[in-house]
Scaffold this motif. Structure first.
Motif, PDB file in Angstrom:
ATOM      1  N   SER A  21       2.244  18.575   9.632  1.00  0.00           N
ATOM      2  CA  SER A  21       2.518  17.385   9.462  1.00  0.00           C
ATOM      3  C   SER A  21       1.532  16.531   8.739  1.00  0.00           C
ATOM      4  CB  SER A  21       2.766  16.783  11.059  1.00  0.00           C
ATOM      5  OG  SER A  21       3.194  15.278  10.874  1.00  0.00           O
ATOM      6  N   ASN A  22       0.191  16.748   9.208  1.00  0.00           N
ATOM      7  CA  ASN A  22      -0.761  15.819   8.597  1.00  0.00           C
ATOM      8  C   ASN A  22      -0.993  16.288   7.070  1.00  0.00           C
ATOM      9  OD1 ASN A  22      -1.616  14.558  10.883  1.00  0.00           O
ATOM     10  ND2 ASN A  22      -2.982  16.206  11.386  1.00  0.00           N
ATOM     11  N   ALA A  23      -0.693  17.463   6.675  1.00  0.00           N
ATOM     12  CA  ALA A  23      -0.920  18.057   5.221  1.00  0.00           C
ATOM     13  C   ALA A  23       0.079  17.291   4.571  1.00  0.00           C
ATOM     14  CB  ALA A  23      -0.901  19.524   5.208  1.00  0.00           C
ATOM     15  N   LEU A  24       1.350  16.911   5.165  1.00  0.00           N
ATOM     16  CA  LEU A  24       2.447  16.466   4.455  1.00  0.00           C
ATOM     17  C   LEU A  24       2.189  15.023   4.279  1.00  0.00           C
ATOM     18  CD1 LEU A  24       5.477  18.481   5.378  1.00  0.00           C
ATOM     19  CD2 LEU A  24       4.305  18.811   3.456  1.00  0.00           C
ATOM     20  N   ASN A  25       1.608  14.397   5.275  1.00  0.00           N
ATOM     21  CA  ASN A  25       1.790  12.832   5.569  1.00  0.00           C
ATOM     22  C   ASN A  25       0.557  12.229   5.593  1.00  0.00           C
ATOM     23  OD1 ASN A  25       4.727  12.874   5.972  1.00  0.00           O
ATOM     24  ND2 ASN A  25       4.202  13.909   8.011  1.00  0.00           N
ATOM     25  N   GLU A  28      -5.584  13.425   4.202  1.00  0.00           N
ATOM     26  CA  GLU A  28      -7.150  13.200   4.100  1.00  0.00           C
ATOM     27  C   GLU A  28      -7.758  13.981   5.514  1.00  0.00           C
ATOM     28  OE1 GLU A  28      -4.943   9.772   6.138  1.00  0.00           O
ATOM     29  OE2 GLU A  28      -4.770  11.114   4.295  1.00  0.00           O
ATOM     30  N   LEU A  29      -6.571  14.194   6.404  1.00  0.00           N
ATOM     31  CA  LEU A  29      -6.938  14.617   7.944  1.00  0.00           C
ATOM     32  C   LEU A  29      -7.110  16.230   7.957  1.00  0.00           C
ATOM     33  CD1 LEU A  29      -5.099  12.309  10.005  1.00  0.00           C
ATOM     34  CD2 LEU A  29      -7.170  12.095   9.330  1.00  0.00           C
ATOM     35  N   VAL A  30      -6.785  16.929   6.760  1.00  0.00           N
ATOM     36  CA  VAL A  30      -6.989  18.049   6.869  1.00  0.00           C
ATOM     37  C   VAL A  30      -7.945  18.758   5.904  1.00  0.00           C
ATOM     38  CG1 VAL A  30      -4.605  18.627   7.978  1.00  0.00           C
ATOM     39  CG2 VAL A  30      -4.812  18.619   5.536  1.00  0.00           C
ATOM     40  N   SER A  31      -8.445  19.968   5.835  1.00  0.00           N
ATOM     41  CA  SER A  31      -9.284  20.620   5.018  1.00  0.00           C
ATOM     42  C   SER A  31      -8.471  20.928   3.511  1.00  0.00           C
ATOM     43  CB  SER A  31      -9.715  22.088   5.550  1.00  0.00           C
ATOM     44  OG  SER A  31      -8.886  22.822   5.640  1.00  0.00           O
ATOM     45  N   ARG A  32      -9.061  21.177   2.489  1.00  0.00           N
ATOM     46  CA  ARG A  32      -8.355  21.491   1.226  1.00  0.00           C
ATOM     47  C   ARG A  32      -7.789  22.720   1.280  1.00  0.00           C
ATOM     48  NH1 ARG A  32      -9.217  19.161  -3.558  1.00  0.00           N
ATOM     49  NH2 ARG A  32      -8.850  20.363  -5.549  1.00  0.00           N
ATOM     50  N   ALA A  33      -8.406  23.806   1.864  1.00  0.00           N
ATOM     51  CA  ALA A  33      -7.884  25.141   2.133  1.00  0.00           C
ATOM     52  C   ALA A  33      -6.615  24.928   2.992  1.00  0.00           C
ATOM     53  CB  ALA A  33      -8.948  26.045   2.476  1.00  0.00           C
ATOM     54  N   ARG A  37      -2.472  26.201   1.688  1.00  0.00           N
ATOM     55  CA  ARG A  37      -1.666  26.992   2.470  1.00  0.00           C
ATOM     56  C   ARG A  37      -0.541  26.519   2.872  1.00  0.00           C
ATOM     57  NH1 ARG A  37      -6.446  28.211   5.540  1.00  0.00           N
ATOM     58  NH2 ARG A  37      -5.471  27.556   7.258  1.00  0.00           N
ATOM     59  N   VAL A  38      -0.595  25.161   3.435  1.00  0.00           N
ATOM     60  CA  VAL A  38       0.908  24.417   3.700  1.00  0.00           C
ATOM     61  C   VAL A  38       1.692  24.150   2.496  1.00  0.00           C
ATOM     62  CG1 VAL A  38       1.791  22.235   4.539  1.00  0.00           C
ATOM     63  CG2 VAL A  38       0.214  23.244   5.759  1.00  0.00           C
ATOM     64  N   GLU A  39       1.123  23.806   1.179  1.00  0.00           N
ATOM     65  CA  GLU A  39       1.653  23.598   0.088  1.00  0.00           C
ATOM     66  C   GLU A  39       2.491  24.775  -0.584  1.00  0.00           C
ATOM     67  OE1 GLU A  39       0.778  21.990  -4.377  1.00  0.00           O
ATOM     68  OE2 GLU A  39      -0.742  21.528  -3.027  1.00  0.00           O
TER      69      GLU A  39
END
Length: 333
Positions: A21-25, A28-33, A37-39
Motif C-alpha cells: 500500500s505504501n509503495a503504491l500510494n 517515500e515510506l518504503v525502501s527502494r528495494a 519488488r512491489v512494482e
C-alpha cells in the motif's frame, strides 16, 4: 478469472500488505528495494489499483461531473472541451453525461455523480426545477450551472444574456426589411428558448412587423429541414420573410430546405441562427448567427467550480454578452 488484489502482490513480492500500500500510494515510506519488488510483482500479475476504493478512503475523487443537455449540439461539445481544458490544468478529469433532452437521463447522471462522491458538479439543466441538486449542498459539494441562471440565486452560473441575444437577432432581420418574422425554437420549458423568444417578441412589438412562433420539441438539422419544407410550401404572401432560429442547427436545416426548393435566401427569406457553431460559416449560404463564446463559457464554469472546491467559498456568477455575426443569409440594413 479472479481479480488480482493487493494481497496477491504482497505474496509474490514477499512483503506485507502495508508495504504494498505504501509503495503504491506513499513510496517515500518504503525502501527502494521494496518498492522495486512491489512494482515487479504488480507488473507480473497485471495488478490494477482500485481507484474507486482509494478515492472513497481519501474522501475525494479528482473527478468532476458534468451533465449537458445534448452533446451532439456543437455548442455543448465546445462547452465540454472548455471545461476539460480548465479541469485538466488543475489535475482533474471530467466525467461527462449527455442528458439528450431527457429529464430522466439528467436525474440518473446526478444520482451517479452523487454515488461516486465526485468533488464538484457542472450542470446545464433542462428545467428550472433544481431540487435534485440539494443533495450536493448537504455534502458541501459545489455546483456551477452552465448556460443557465438559477432563478433562486442559490447556485452560481456561467450564462449568456439570451433575452438580449433574441432581440439582437430580430432587430437585425427587421433592419434588413423583414416584416413577417417566424421564431423557430423550443421547447419553451427550456429557459434559454423562453429568453430568446422574449427578446424576439420585444423587438417585433417595437416595430410594425408580425411574429409567428413555431415551437419545437427539440432543435436539430433534421427537424429544421422538415420545418423548412413546410415554410417553402406556404404561399409567398403568407410565408415568413425572416426566420429567427432557436439555434444554428435548426436554422441550417431550414436554410437547406429553402435553398433546395428554389427559394432565395436572403432575397425571399432571411435566416439567422444562434450559437455561431463552426458549420454556420461553412453553409451553402453562410449563416448569420448570434455568437455564444461556448469554449470560454465551459472554461470559466470549470474554473469557478475548481476555485469553489479549493476555497470552500461560493463562486460568483459570470454572464457573457451575445454578439451578432452577420453573413450572407440575412439582408444588410
Amino acid at each position: 478469472m479472479a481479480e488480482v488484489g493487493i494481497r496477491d502482490v504482497a505474496a509474490l513480492a514477499g512483503v506485507s500488505i502495508t508495504t504494498v500500500s505504501n509503495a503504491l500510494n506513499r513510496p517515500e515510506l518504503v525502501s527502494r528495494a521494496a518498492a522495486q519488488r512491489v512494482e515487479e510483482a504488480a507488473r507480473t500479475l497485471g495488478y490494477v489499483p482500485n481507484i474507486a476504493a482509494r478515492q472513497l478512503r481519501a474522501g475525494r475523487s479528482t473527478v468532476i461531473g458534468m451533465a449537458v443537455i445534448n452533446i451532439t449540439n456543437p455548442f455543448f461539445s465546445e462547452v465540454v472541451l472548455g471545461a476539460e481544458e480548465s479541469a485538466e490544468a488543475a489535475g482533474y478529469s471530467v466525467f461527462v453525461g449527455n442528458s439528450y433532452d431527457s429529464q430522466d437521463r439528467e436525474t440518473r447522471y446526478l444520482d451517479l455523480f452523487d454515488r461516486q462522491r465526485l468533488d464538484g458538479v457542472l450542470l446545464a439543466p433542462l428545467s428550472d426545477d433544481l431540487s435534485a441538486l440539494d443533495r450536493f449542498a448537504k455534502r458541501d459539494v459545489p455546483v456551477v450551472l452552465v448556460d443557465r441562471v438559477d432563478p433562486t440565486g442559490r447556485h452560481p452560473s456561467v450564462s449568456l444574456d439570451d433575452v438580449h441575444g433574441g432581440r439582437l437577432a430580430t432587430e437585425h432581420v427587421l433592419a434588413g426589411g423583414a416584416r413577417r418574422v417566424a421564431f423557430v425554437g423550443g421547447p419553451t420549458g427550456v429557459a434559454q428558448m423562453r429568453d430568446r423568444l422574449a427578446g424576439c417578441r420585444a423587438a417585433v412589438e417595437a416595430s410594425d412587423a408580425s411574429l409567428q412562433v413555431i415551437e419545437t420539441s427539440t432543435l436539430s438539422v433534421r427537424l429544421g429541414r422538415e420545418i423548412g419544407m413546410r415554410i417553402a410550401a406556404m404561399p409567398p404572401g403568407e410565408r415568413p420573410d425572416a426566420v429567427v432560429g432557436g439555434n444554428d442547427e435548426v436554422a441550417l436545416g431550414i436554410l437547406h430546405s429553402l435553398v433546395s426548393e428554389g427559394i432565395d435566401v436572403p432575397g425571399e427569406v432571411a435566416i439567422i441562427g444562434y450559437d455561431d457553431i463552426d458549420f454556420a460559416a461553412a453553409s451553402i449560404v453562410p449563416l448569420t448567427s448570434i455568437r455564444q463564446p461556448s469554449h470560454e463559457m465551459g472554461r470559466r464554469a470549470a474554473q469557478l467550480l475548481l476555485d469553489a472546491m479549493a476555497s470552500g467559498e461560493p463562486a460568483s456568477s459570470v454572464r457573457f454578452e451575445p454578439a451578432l455575426m452577420p453573413r450572407q443569409s440575412t439582408r444588410p440594413a
